[in-house]
Every structure is written in C-alpha cells, then in structure tokens.
Motif scaffolding. Structure first.
Motif, short mmCIF file in Angstrom:
data_model
loop_
_atom_site.label_atom_id
_atom_site.label_comp_id
_atom_site.label_asym_id
_atom_site.label_seq_id
_atom_site.Cartn_x
_atom_site.Cartn_y
_atom_site.Cartn_z
N GLU A 65 0.76 -1.13 -0.04
CA GLU A 65 -0.04 0.07 0.10
C GLU A 65 0.90 1.13 0.00
O GLU A 65 1.75 1.37 0.90
N ARG A 109 -3.50 0.61 -3.46
CA ARG A 109 -3.20 -0.82 -3.06
C ARG A 109 -2.83 -1.76 -4.17
O ARG A 109 -3.48 -1.60 -5.16
N GLU A 119 -1.52 -5.65 -5.12
CA GLU A 119 -1.74 -7.11 -4.81
C GLU A 119 -1.11 -7.96 -5.69
O GLU A 119 -1.26 -7.71 -7.10
N LEU A 153 2.75 -1.87 4.37
CA LEU A 153 1.77 -0.69 4.22
C LEU A 153 2.76 0.84 4.62
O LEU A 153 3.24 0.72 5.61
N GLU A 171 3.29 -8.26 3.40
CA GLU A 171 2.74 -6.94 3.37
C GLU A 171 3.53 -5.77 3.75
O GLU A 171 4.54 -5.76 4.62
#
Length: 129
Positions: A44, A54, A56, A124, A122
């Motif tokens: 993100e 975002r 993915e 972020l 992840e």
C-alpha cells in the motif's frame, strides 16, 4: 538482546526478511525486492491521499517498483528506527529526492511489514504531511 539478536526466532526471522528487502530496495534492485516478497504480496503506497493505492501480487507490485525507481533514480530511503515483534516489523524512515530542477526534498514516514515464510507478505506505507 538487540536488533541483530532479538532472542525470539520469529522476530529474528522477521528482521532478517525486512533487512533483505531494505538492502535490495536501497540498491533500487527490483528483482531483489521481489525475491524478498511472497507471491501474494501486498503493498500500500502513501499516494494518493488520503488512503494511498493498494497493489496485490507479484506482477502489480513489481510494476509499481519499476515505475517508482525509474522515476526517481537518485532518491534514497534512510532507516531511522526499526523494531519487530513476531511476524510484524515497523520501520521509521526518511525519503530524500531531488526534483527535476535540482531542488532537494524529503518526507518522513513509517512502513508496517508483515512477514511470512521468511519473506515480506505486506508492506503498508504511511507518510507525514
């Protein structure tokens, strides 16, 4: 206990995974960054405000890093603080760049990482301002 030897094997593994990611990132090495991330990775971005974009999966995240590094070849991130617990890691950073006319700029922020299987699952990102 310290950042190199936190005592907990899961925390140590997390710190090592984030270290590998950050080393590749510092080199602007997209292949190295992606090798440090899981197949189903999530990133993100800080932009556009207020929530960022975002991305993915390996393909989408790779495309972002390719654009990002090519648009700012002389930029650099500096880790100001790093700590981890279990599969989570927080990195407080400073990002420096020069605009097209040579004017320097910077922003500070934090990344929240989740690590799975020795790789970043992840990342972020949050920025001040």
């Amino acid at each position: 206990m310290d950042a190199r030897n936190p005592g907990d094997p899961a925390t140590y593994s997390t710190l090592e995974a984030v270290r590998r990611f950050n080393e590749a990132f510092d080199r602007h090495d997209v292949d190295g960054v992606m090798a440090a991330m899981t197949e189903d990775c999530v990133f993100e971005n800080t932009c556009p405000p207020p929530d960022g974009e975002r991305y993915e999966g390996q393909d989408a995240v790779r495309r972002f890093w390719e654009r990002f590094f090519s648009s700012s070849p002389d930029s650099r991130f500096t880790t100001e603080e790093i700590f981890a617990s279990g599969d989570r890691c927080i990195v407080r950073w400073r990002y420096d760049w020069e605009s097209g006319n040579g004017t320097p700029g910077h922003v500070r922020g934090v990344d929240i990482f989740r690590v799975r299987g020795g790789k970043v699952a992840e990342k972020l990102a949050y920025a001040k301002g």
